[in-house]
Design an enzyme around this catalytic site. Structure first.
Site, PDB file in Angstrom:
ATOM      1  N   HIS A 189       2.565   9.739  -2.461  1.00 26.79           N
ATOM      2  CA  HIS A 189       2.964   8.267  -2.341  1.00 26.79           C
ATOM      3  C   HIS A 189       1.946   7.311  -3.014  1.00 26.79           C
ATOM      4  O   HIS A 189       1.921   6.587  -3.581  1.00 26.79           O
ATOM      5  CB  HIS A 189       3.565   7.976  -1.072  1.00 26.79           C
ATOM      6  CG  HIS A 189       2.320   7.501  -0.057  1.00 26.79           C
ATOM      7  ND1 HIS A 189       1.847   8.746   0.625  1.00 26.79           N
ATOM      8  CD2 HIS A 189       1.847   6.606   0.437  1.00 26.79           C
ATOM      9  CE1 HIS A 189       1.006   8.200   1.546  1.00 26.79           C
ATOM     10  NE2 HIS A 189       0.944   6.686   1.512  1.00 26.79           N
ATOM     11  N   LYS A 236       5.853   5.356  -1.462  1.00 24.39           N
ATOM     12  CA  LYS A 236       6.945   6.161  -0.705  1.00 24.39           C
ATOM     13  C   LYS A 236       8.322   5.897  -1.254  1.00 24.39           C
ATOM     14  O   LYS A 236       9.195   6.789  -0.837  1.00 24.39           O
ATOM     15  CB  LYS A 236       6.710   5.548   0.685  1.00 24.39           C
ATOM     16  CG  LYS A 236       5.631   6.212   1.546  1.00 24.39           C
ATOM     17  CD  LYS A 236       5.635   5.758   3.025  1.00 24.39           C
ATOM     18  CE  LYS A 236       4.396   6.586   3.698  1.00 24.39           C
ATOM     19  NZ  LYS A 236       4.346   5.909   5.122  1.00 24.39           N
ATOM     20  N   HIS A 272       0.809  -1.256   0.048  1.00 23.26           N
ATOM     21  CA  HIS A 272       0.010   0.060   0.041  1.00 23.26           C
ATOM     22  C   HIS A 272       0.944   1.246   0.119  1.00 23.26           C
ATOM     23  O   HIS A 272       0.349   2.362  -0.611  1.00 23.26           O
ATOM     24  CB  HIS A 272      -1.285  -0.037   1.195  1.00 23.26           C
ATOM     25  CG  HIS A 272      -0.439   0.396   2.429  1.00 23.26           C
ATOM     26  ND1 HIS A 272       0.469  -0.413   3.109  1.00 23.26           N
ATOM     27  CD2 HIS A 272      -0.436   1.319   3.160  1.00 23.26           C
ATOM     28  CE1 HIS A 272       0.586   0.318   4.170  1.00 23.26           C
ATOM     29  NE2 HIS A 272       0.133   1.394   4.397  1.00 23.26           N
ATOM     30  N   ASP A 285      -4.950   0.696   7.440  1.00 19.58           N
ATOM     31  CA  ASP A 285      -4.042   1.598   7.911  1.00 19.58           C
ATOM     32  C   ASP A 285      -4.107   2.706   9.026  1.00 19.58           C
ATOM     33  O   ASP A 285      -3.000   2.842   9.735  1.00 19.58           O
ATOM     34  CB  ASP A 285      -3.894   2.371   6.528  1.00 19.58           C
ATOM     35  CG  ASP A 285      -2.697   3.283   6.359  1.00 19.58           C
ATOM     36  OD1 ASP A 285      -1.375   2.957   6.670  1.00 19.58           O
ATOM     37  OD2 ASP A 285      -2.782   4.750   6.170  1.00 19.58           O
ATOM     38  N   HIS A 293      -5.991   4.127  -0.067  1.00 17.90           N
ATOM     39  CA  HIS A 293      -6.064   3.966   1.471  1.00 17.90           C
ATOM     40  C   HIS A 293      -6.140   5.332   2.081  1.00 17.90           C
ATOM     41  O   HIS A 293      -6.322   5.510   3.359  1.00 17.90           O
ATOM     42  CB  HIS A 293      -4.831   3.225   2.139  1.00 17.90           C
ATOM     43  CG  HIS A 293      -3.525   3.652   1.915  1.00 17.90           C
ATOM     44  ND1 HIS A 293      -2.868   3.344   0.769  1.00 17.90           N
ATOM     45  CD2 HIS A 293      -2.727   4.228   2.806  1.00 17.90           C
ATOM     46  CE1 HIS A 293      -1.720   3.839   1.039  1.00 17.90           C
ATOM     47  NE2 HIS A 293      -1.746   4.751   2.021  1.00 17.90           N
ATOM     48  N   HIS A 294      -5.711   6.420   1.437  1.00 17.12           N
ATOM     49  CA  HIS A 294      -6.167   7.729   1.811  1.00 17.12           C
ATOM     50  C   HIS A 294      -7.289   8.510   1.296  1.00 17.12           C
ATOM     51  O   HIS A 294      -7.359   9.465   1.468  1.00 17.12           O
ATOM     52  CB  HIS A 294      -4.594   8.491   1.877  1.00 17.12           C
ATOM     53  CG  HIS A 294      -3.578   8.203   2.829  1.00 17.12           C
ATOM     54  ND1 HIS A 294      -3.803   8.076   4.352  1.00 17.12           N
ATOM     55  CD2 HIS A 294      -2.308   7.591   2.412  1.00 17.12           C
ATOM     56  CE1 HIS A 294      -2.563   7.574   4.595  1.00 17.12           C
ATOM     57  NE2 HIS A 294      -1.942   7.440   3.387  1.00 17.12           N
TER      58      HIS A 294
HETATM   59 FE   LIG Z   1      -0.150   5.703   3.203  1.00 18.87          FE
HETATM   60 FE   LIG Z   2       0.258   3.326   5.610  1.00 23.76          FE
END
Ligand SMILES: [Fe+2]
Ligand SMILES: [Fe+2]
Length: 228
Positions: free
Chosen positions: A100, A75, A71, A153, A124-125
């Site tokens: 990211h 990054k 996930h 997360d 996930h964000h």
């Molecule tokens: Fe993240």
């Molecule tokens: Fe994360």
């Protein structure tokens, strides 16, 4: 590029092989930041456990585990000066950090066979209110897998120990999740499943992160041996 330049035959991976590669990548991702040195292992284990509790199929549970490992893949595209910066990030740095998830998506969506995992891992964000990032997806564009990943997360980020603070206590974690549900940002059913099974979830998460730490110690021990 590798395919064009090398004479080596391609090796097709099954789900198990994919899981091993994903776990390997997660180690590289996490090793770049000492603030979150075992984060991906925790997210991966939490996402898979949640998938099991939600009665997703065993293949889907394994795919959730892979998506969890990957996930934060993007990054790798964020400079270490930002990833490792002590203290708060400024606005520009925060924007780079937020990118990211875009990079996770743009990498994974190109891999044949990983289309579903790309969506589960990368969003996930995102939030159900459409205020998340990177694409401001709306609720109807966020499948269960992406919603599970968002909850896994947040859960891992709040409960894991970091070098500058201890993991948060249950009472505070429950408060934060309840607030996010009442704001309509995360899935209520998935959050209820997490909170109804809190102790089990926390044990699974923490054991996975401890196991990661042990494996990493063994790995660096071997590297040291070999370099002598
Ligand atoms: Fe993240
Ligand atoms: Fe994360």
């Amino acid at each position: 590029m590798i395919k064009e330049k090398s004479q080596l035959p391609a090796i097709p991976l099954d789900l198990h092989g994919m899981e091993e590669i994903a776990q390997f990548f997660s180690t590289i991702i996490d090793t770049r930041s000492h603030f979150t040195a075992n984060h991906s292992s925790g997210v991966s284990a939490s996402a898979m456990k949640l998938a099991e509790l939600l009665n997703m199929t065993s293949t889907e549970c394994q795919e959730m585990r892979i998506a969890g490992y990957l996930h934060d893949l993007g990054k790798l595209a964020v400079p270490e000066t930002i990833i490792e910066k002590p203290g708060n990030l400024d606005k520009d740095e925060r924007d780079v950090m937020k990118s990211h998830t875009y990079h996770t998506y743009s990498i994974l969506k190109e891999v044949k066979g990983l289309e579903k995992i790309a969506v589960w891992a990368s969003f996930h964000h995102e939030t159900l209110t459409g205020e998340g990032y990177p694409f401001h997806r709306s609720a109807k564009e966020l499948p269960t897998g992406s919603r599970v990943m968002a909850v896994a997360d947040i859960f891992t980020a709040l409960t894991e120990d970091r070098p500058y603070r201890k993991g948060m206590e249950k009472k505070k974690v429950v408060e934060i999740f309840s607030e996010k549900v009442s704001e309509g940002k995360i899935d209520k059913n998935i959050t209820d499943t997490l909170l109804d099974n809190y102790e089990e979830m926390d044990t699974v998460r923490s054991n996975a992160q401890k196991k990661h730490d042990v494996n990493l110690k063994i790995f660096w021990g071997r590297v040291k041996e070999l370099s002598h």
